[in-house]
Design an enzyme around this catalytic site. Structure first.
Site, PDB file in Angstrom:
ATOM      1  N   ARG A   1      -8.631  -1.967  10.684  1.00 59.73           N
ATOM      2  CA  ARG A   1      -9.850  -1.999   9.606  1.00 59.73           C
ATOM      3  C   ARG A   1      -9.526  -3.579   8.836  1.00 59.73           C
ATOM      4  NH1 ARG A   1      -6.289   2.646   9.965  1.00 59.73           N
ATOM      5  NH2 ARG A   1      -7.144   4.984  10.360  1.00 59.73           N
TER       6      ARG A   1
ATOM      7  N   LYS B   1      -3.577   3.937   7.310  1.00 57.81           N
ATOM      8  CA  LYS B   1      -3.735   4.621   6.081  1.00 57.81           C
ATOM      9  C   LYS B   1      -2.303   5.413   6.092  1.00 57.81           C
ATOM     10  CE  LYS B   1      -8.798   6.043   7.112  1.00 57.81           C
ATOM     11  NZ  LYS B   1      -9.025   6.781   7.161  1.00 57.81           N
TER      12      LYS B   1
ATOM     13  N   HIS C   1     -16.794  -2.550  10.445  1.00 55.90           N
ATOM     14  CA  HIS C   1     -16.096  -1.641  10.164  1.00 55.90           C
ATOM     15  C   HIS C   1     -16.959  -1.295  12.495  1.00 55.90           C
ATOM     16  CE1 HIS C   1     -13.004   1.291  10.049  1.00 55.90           C
ATOM     17  NE2 HIS C   1     -14.124   2.780  10.732  1.00 55.90           N
TER      18      HIS C   1
ATOM     19  N   ARG D   1     -14.357  -1.958  14.485  1.00 53.75           N
ATOM     20  CA  ARG D   1     -13.278  -1.403  14.941  1.00 53.75           C
ATOM     21  C   ARG D   1     -13.623  -0.361  15.417  1.00 53.75           C
ATOM     22  NH1 ARG D   1      -8.165   0.790  13.311  1.00 53.75           N
ATOM     23  NH2 ARG D   1      -8.710   2.985  12.721  1.00 53.75           N
TER      24      ARG D   1
ATOM     25  N   HIS E   1      -4.539   6.354  14.585  1.00 57.09           N
ATOM     26  CA  HIS E   1      -4.956   7.601  14.019  1.00 57.09           C
ATOM     27  C   HIS E   1      -4.069   8.706  14.120  1.00 57.09           C
ATOM     28  CE1 HIS E   1      -9.496   6.669  15.716  1.00 57.09           C
ATOM     29  NE2 HIS E   1      -9.425   5.959  14.305  1.00 57.09           N
TER      30      HIS E   1
ATOM     31  N   TYR F   1     -14.373   8.552  20.824  1.00 59.57           N
ATOM     32  CA  TYR F   1     -14.687   7.743  22.203  1.00 59.57           C
ATOM     33  C   TYR F   1     -15.256   8.401  22.868  1.00 59.57           C
ATOM     34  CZ  TYR F   1     -13.574   4.887  17.258  1.00 59.57           C
ATOM     35  OH  TYR F   1     -13.306   4.730  16.636  1.00 59.57           O
TER      36      TYR F   1
END
Length: 318
Positions: free
Chosen positions: A170, A196, A264, A267, A290, A299
């Protein structure tokens, strides 16, 4: 930020005190990012402000326990009338439900109406990755040869673009790396980033990316101390994400890329291209940071769509 709630659009009550405690838990115990905490704060205040007007008085904990699903639906309809889309409305409900769970966990009452109402359906939108060739070109300094910018700035931007695509970071993760945390040529091939929820993860870095960062560091006119941020702005301060976004806008024009080509998107490109070359979902999940595999699975749909297009264009009977 979480100690007080200034400028409340409704009268302060026992609910307000619990709101402060909830936000403090999000920030200090669950270690959510300041932006996420602020978004949750805003969402909860919007809901409570609506209820104050809807019920015609202050919103105490007792009032919260008594609200009906119809009151929640009225809130959703009100937000819809303001032009709020399904995704924003779902996020708003998620923040408010988090506050409700906090109240129940703390023994301050159960707001059952929030759980009884379904969140709005969201149309599925797939990420839009770039073609591999275009993603690589973004890190080519020669693409911007006509710009009147200092060589170190061009080298910096190329290094950041290469890092976003080459490591799937990110933009906030890339710009928070400190000099001592990044390898030098021939000395290391991985970095640890904070994602995150302040969760650290290790990700490999290609030697080409390491070389580009080294070229930038050699040209940078500002001292890059071990504990200082690696990427600097024009005046020596921290590099702003907005600068990289503007750089991408210029590169889009130079390369004829669509508006979906954002930092982004690099990514997304990292994940999609790994998958198309045989990478397994669990490994890609780890590399992207994730929390859930279901987030990574999107994806597979991009890759399937890509394969179908190849089939339709190449198969003689398609």
């Amino acid at each position: 930020m979480t100690d007080t709630l200034p400028d409340l659009p409704f009268a302060a009550t026992d609910t307000t005190r619990e709101l402060v405690g909830w936000l403090s838990e999000l920030e200090h115990e669950r270690r959510m990012s300041p932006k996420t905490v602020e978004a949750y704060r805003r969402d909860a205040l919007q809901f409570l402000s609506f209820l104050a007007e809807h019920v015609g008085g202050s919103v105490s904990l007792g009032i919260l326990e008594k609200i009906k699903p119809a009151d929640v639906r009225a809130f959703m309809a009100s937000r819809r009338s303001e032009g709020i889309g399904s995704r924003s409305l779902m996020r708003s409900l998620a923040g408010t439900r988090s506050f409700a769970r906090y109240l129940e966990k703390s023994g301050k009452g159960k707001v059952g109406a929030l759980a009884a109402v379904r969140a709005p359906k969201i149309g599925k939108t797939l990420p839009k990755p770039l073609a591999a060739g275009a993603a690589k070109q973004l890190a080519d300094v020669d693409i911007r040869a006509g710009e009147t910018r200092e060589p170190w700035v061009l080298a910096r931007d190329a290094a950041v673009m290469a890092l976003l695509y080459g490591a799937g970071l990110r933009i906030s993760e890339a710009l928070s790396i400190r000099r001592s945390e990044f390898p030098t040529p021939g000395k290391g091939d991985a970095i640890t980033v904070i994602g995150k929820g302040n969760k650290p993860r290790m990700t490999p870095v290609l030697s080409q990316v390491v070389d580009l960062v080294a070229e930038y560091a050699a040209l940078c006119p500002y001292p890059l101390g071990p504990n200082e941020l690696l990427f600097r702005g024009a005046r020596g301060g921290p590099l702003s994400p907005r600068i990289i976004q503007l750089t991408m806008e210029r590169l889009r024009g130079a390369l004829g890329l669509p508006d979906s080509a954002t930092p982004h998107a690099l990514r997304h490109s990292f994940a999609t291209h790994l998958l198309s070359r045989g990478g397994d979902l669990r490994s890609i999940q780890e590399l992207l940071g994730h929390a859930s595999l279901s987030t990574t699975q999107i994806y597979t749909e991009i890759d399937s769509d890509h394969l179908l297009k190849i089939y339709e264009s190449a198969h003689p009977r398609a």
